[in-house]
Design a protein around this motif. Structure first.
Motif, PDB file in Angstrom:
ATOM      1  N   GLN A   1      -6.690 -17.834  68.199  1.00  0.00           N
ATOM      2  CA  GLN A   1      -6.099 -17.509  66.909  1.00  0.00           C
ATOM      3  C   GLN A   1      -7.097 -17.860  65.807  1.00  0.00           C
ATOM      4  O   GLN A   1      -7.591 -18.980  65.731  1.00  0.00           O
ATOM      5  CB  GLN A   1      -4.805 -18.308  66.716  1.00  0.00           C
ATOM      6  CG  GLN A   1      -3.995 -17.877  65.510  1.00  0.00           C
ATOM      7  CD  GLN A   1      -3.179 -16.621  65.780  1.00  0.00           C
ATOM      8  OE1 GLN A   1      -3.211 -16.101  66.893  1.00  0.00           O
ATOM      9  NE2 GLN A   1      -2.469 -16.138  64.773  1.00  0.00           N
ATOM     10  N   LEU A   2      -7.407 -16.881  64.968  1.00  0.00           N
ATOM     11  CA  LEU A   2      -8.412 -17.074  63.937  1.00  0.00           C
ATOM     12  C   LEU A   2      -7.785 -17.732  62.713  1.00  0.00           C
ATOM     13  O   LEU A   2      -6.787 -17.250  62.180  1.00  0.00           O
ATOM     14  CB  LEU A   2      -9.021 -15.723  63.548  1.00  0.00           C
ATOM     15  CG  LEU A   2     -10.238 -15.766  62.629  1.00  0.00           C
ATOM     16  CD1 LEU A   2     -11.435 -16.367  63.352  1.00  0.00           C
ATOM     17  CD2 LEU A   2     -10.574 -14.362  62.146  1.00  0.00           C
ATOM     18  N   SER A   3      -8.386 -18.831  62.258  1.00  0.00           N
ATOM     19  CA  SER A   3      -7.852 -19.540  61.094  1.00  0.00           C
ATOM     20  C   SER A   3      -8.622 -19.157  59.832  1.00  0.00           C
ATOM     21  O   SER A   3      -9.733 -18.623  59.890  1.00  0.00           O
ATOM     22  CB  SER A   3      -7.953 -21.052  61.310  1.00  0.00           C
ATOM     23  OG  SER A   3      -9.307 -21.460  61.298  1.00  0.00           O
ATOM     24  N   ASP A   4      -8.016 -19.465  58.672  1.00  0.00           N
ATOM     25  CA  ASP A   4      -8.705 -19.228  57.411  1.00  0.00           C
ATOM     26  C   ASP A   4      -9.979 -20.055  57.322  1.00  0.00           C
ATOM     27  O   ASP A   4     -10.977 -19.613  56.735  1.00  0.00           O
ATOM     28  CB  ASP A   4      -7.786 -19.567  56.239  1.00  0.00           C
ATOM     29  CG  ASP A   4      -6.689 -18.527  56.033  1.00  0.00           C
ATOM     30  OD1 ASP A   4      -6.712 -17.491  56.736  1.00  0.00           O
ATOM     31  OD2 ASP A   4      -5.816 -18.752  55.179  1.00  0.00           O
ATOM     32  N   ASP A   5      -9.957 -21.247  57.897  1.00  0.00           N
ATOM     33  CA  ASP A   5     -11.153 -22.103  57.862  1.00  0.00           C
ATOM     34  C   ASP A   5     -12.334 -21.425  58.551  1.00  0.00           C
ATOM     35  O   ASP A   5     -13.484 -21.541  58.095  1.00  0.00           O
ATOM     36  CB  ASP A   5     -10.862 -23.449  58.529  1.00  0.00           C
ATOM     37  CG  ASP A   5      -9.929 -24.314  57.690  1.00  0.00           C
ATOM     38  OD1 ASP A   5      -9.816 -24.051  56.474  1.00  0.00           O
ATOM     39  OD2 ASP A   5      -9.324 -25.241  58.260  1.00  0.00           O
ATOM     40  N   ASN A   6     -12.080 -20.725  59.674  1.00  0.00           N
ATOM     41  CA  ASN A   6     -13.143 -19.994  60.352  1.00  0.00           C
ATOM     42  C   ASN A   6     -13.793 -18.978  59.413  1.00  0.00           C
ATOM     43  O   ASN A   6     -15.024 -18.880  59.325  1.00  0.00           O
ATOM     44  CB  ASN A   6     -12.600 -19.233  61.571  1.00  0.00           C
ATOM     45  CG  ASN A   6     -12.058 -20.136  62.653  1.00  0.00           C
ATOM     46  OD1 ASN A   6     -11.033 -19.846  63.267  1.00  0.00           O
ATOM     47  ND2 ASN A   6     -12.733 -21.247  62.912  1.00  0.00           N
ATOM     48  N   LEU A   7     -12.947 -18.247  58.702  1.00  0.00           N
ATOM     49  CA  LEU A   7     -13.454 -17.225  57.801  1.00  0.00           C
ATOM     50  C   LEU A   7     -14.199 -17.828  56.625  1.00  0.00           C
ATOM     51  O   LEU A   7     -15.221 -17.290  56.184  1.00  0.00           O
ATOM     52  CB  LEU A   7     -12.306 -16.354  57.290  1.00  0.00           C
ATOM     53  CG  LEU A   7     -11.916 -15.169  58.171  1.00  0.00           C
ATOM     54  CD1 LEU A   7     -10.874 -14.325  57.479  1.00  0.00           C
ATOM     55  CD2 LEU A   7     -13.123 -14.319  58.496  1.00  0.00           C
ATOM     56  N   TYR A   8     -13.690 -18.920  56.082  1.00  0.00           N
ATOM     57  CA  TYR A   8     -14.371 -19.566  54.959  1.00  0.00           C
ATOM     58  C   TYR A   8     -15.783 -19.997  55.345  1.00  0.00           C
ATOM     59  O   TYR A   8     -16.726 -19.863  54.547  1.00  0.00           O
ATOM     60  CB  TYR A   8     -13.576 -20.783  54.471  1.00  0.00           C
ATOM     61  CG  TYR A   8     -12.337 -20.440  53.679  1.00  0.00           C
ATOM     62  CD1 TYR A   8     -12.393 -19.499  52.651  1.00  0.00           C
ATOM     63  CD2 TYR A   8     -11.114 -21.047  53.951  1.00  0.00           C
ATOM     64  CE1 TYR A   8     -11.258 -19.172  51.920  1.00  0.00           C
ATOM     65  CE2 TYR A   8      -9.975 -20.718  53.224  1.00  0.00           C
ATOM     66  CZ  TYR A   8     -10.050 -19.782  52.221  1.00  0.00           C
ATOM     67  OH  TYR A   8      -8.926 -19.462  51.493  1.00  0.00           O
ATOM     68  N   VAL A   9     -15.935 -20.498  56.555  1.00  0.00           N
ATOM     69  CA  VAL A   9     -17.264 -20.924  57.017  1.00  0.00           C
ATOM     70  C   VAL A   9     -18.196 -19.720  57.113  1.00  0.00           C
ATOM     71  O   VAL A   9     -19.335 -19.745  56.618  1.00  0.00           O
ATOM     72  CB  VAL A   9     -17.157 -21.633  58.385  1.00  0.00           C
ATOM     73  CG1 VAL A   9     -18.552 -21.888  58.950  1.00  0.00           C
ATOM     74  CG2 VAL A   9     -16.403 -22.946  58.255  1.00  0.00           C
ATOM     75  N   ILE A  10     -17.727 -18.640  57.771  1.00  0.00           N
ATOM     76  CA  ILE A  10     -18.562 -17.444  57.919  1.00  0.00           C
ATOM     77  C   ILE A  10     -18.906 -16.850  56.565  1.00  0.00           C
ATOM     78  O   ILE A  10     -20.059 -16.484  56.290  1.00  0.00           O
ATOM     79  CB  ILE A  10     -17.853 -16.391  58.802  1.00  0.00           C
ATOM     80  CG1 ILE A  10     -17.615 -16.946  60.204  1.00  0.00           C
ATOM     81  CG2 ILE A  10     -18.693 -15.117  58.903  1.00  0.00           C
ATOM     82  CD1 ILE A  10     -16.791 -16.035  61.103  1.00  0.00           C
TER      83      ILE A  10
END
Length: 294
Positions: A136-145
């Protein structure tokens, strides 16, 4: 079943990429001043000429078709499985360019190509066995990328504006490969968010950043065509792009959680082999050696 279809789509994308690169390289060379080996790059004026060139547009059609195939593949299989398959485009492009320019492929060039494709092929065979299902992809993953890609856009954009006339083909393709590696990761992330019924503002921001990265990376690629042969450009993209995407997939998206230490060491070794292949190709390619002799 879905993974097999994804691999087939990635193979189709590699073929499209090879033909698109050859068509666009031919067009860029005819619209770029290379007198006495001097590289002037691709300016806005050149781009305006290119977008009216049927052969360049044909190449763009192939590239768009390849991108669509790759995006479809990313919806069916882990990124670390499908992204490296694009290395097949290197062999196809080398053959197409040799025929178009009537330039014989030397033994050293074949060795460099073998290092690129062999390193990537080994990686794919390992990745297929250990790649885990997407989490499950979290918002934190996207913020880092997004944060990393945002910094890269600013830094590479500034370097390009200031140093464009001094940059080599290898420098251009490294920049494009890094950007496109993050683009592939971000596309994978957006596909996951859409599949999770997430249509938030953050997803829209991702799409905007993807567009900006594609534009800057595309300008890098066009300048790389003006500086070197298409097979060198494709070598850089099909090695640097997947290696960056794979690092993101492993470190941020967690697509290799089942990999042990030995497997990760082999991953690193095969990546180094492929990168050495790109560096060697930039040194021994017959077209580049001819230009340096002018």
């Amino acid at each position: 079943m879905f993974r097999a279809i994804a691999i087939a789509l990635s193979l189709m994308a590699a073929v499209f990429l090879a033909f698109g690169a050859q068509f666009q390289n031919d067009s860029v060379e005819k619209n770029t001043d290379k007198a006495k080996g001097e590289k002037h790059g691709v300016s806005i004026a050149h781009l305006m000429q290119l977008v009216r060139n049927p052969r360049w547009l044909g190449g763009m059609s192939f590239l768009v078709g390849g991108a669509l195939c790759q995006i479809a593949a990313l919806t069916m299989a882990p990124l670390i499985v499908v992204q490296p398959i694009g290395a097949l485009a290197l062999v196809i492009t080398a053959l197409l360019n040799a025929r178009a320019t009537k330039t014989a492929i030397t033994k050293a060039t074949w060795v460099a190509i073998a290092l690129c494709t062999g390193g990537i092929a080994t990686f794919v065979s390992l990745a297929t066995g250990i790649a885990s299902d997407q989490k499950q992809l979290s918002d934190d993953n996207l913020y880092v990328i997004l944060s990393i890609l945002g910094v890269l856009l600013l830094v590479l954009g500034a370097v390009f504006l200031v140093q464009r006339h001094k940059m080599s083909a290898l420098t251009f393709i490294l920049g494009a490969g890094i950007l496109y590696g993050f683009v592939a990761s971000l596309i994978k992330a957006v596909v996951q968010r859409i599949s999770q019924q997430d249509f938030s503002l953050l997803t829209l921001v991702c799409l905007v950043v993807i567009g900006l990265a594609i534009l800057l990376g595309g300008w890098f690629v066009q300048n790389a065509y003006a500086s070197g042969p298409p097979d060198l450009v494709i070598a850089g993209l099909t090695v640097v792009d997947p290696m960056v995407a794979i690092m993101v997939a492993i470190v941020i998206l967690g697509e290799a959680q089942s990999a042990d230490a030995l497997t990760l060491v082999i991953f690193t070794a095969t990546a180094l082999v492929a990168i050495v292949g790109v560096w060697l190709l930039a040194k021994v390619h017959p077209e580049l050696k001819e230009k340096s002799a002018i």
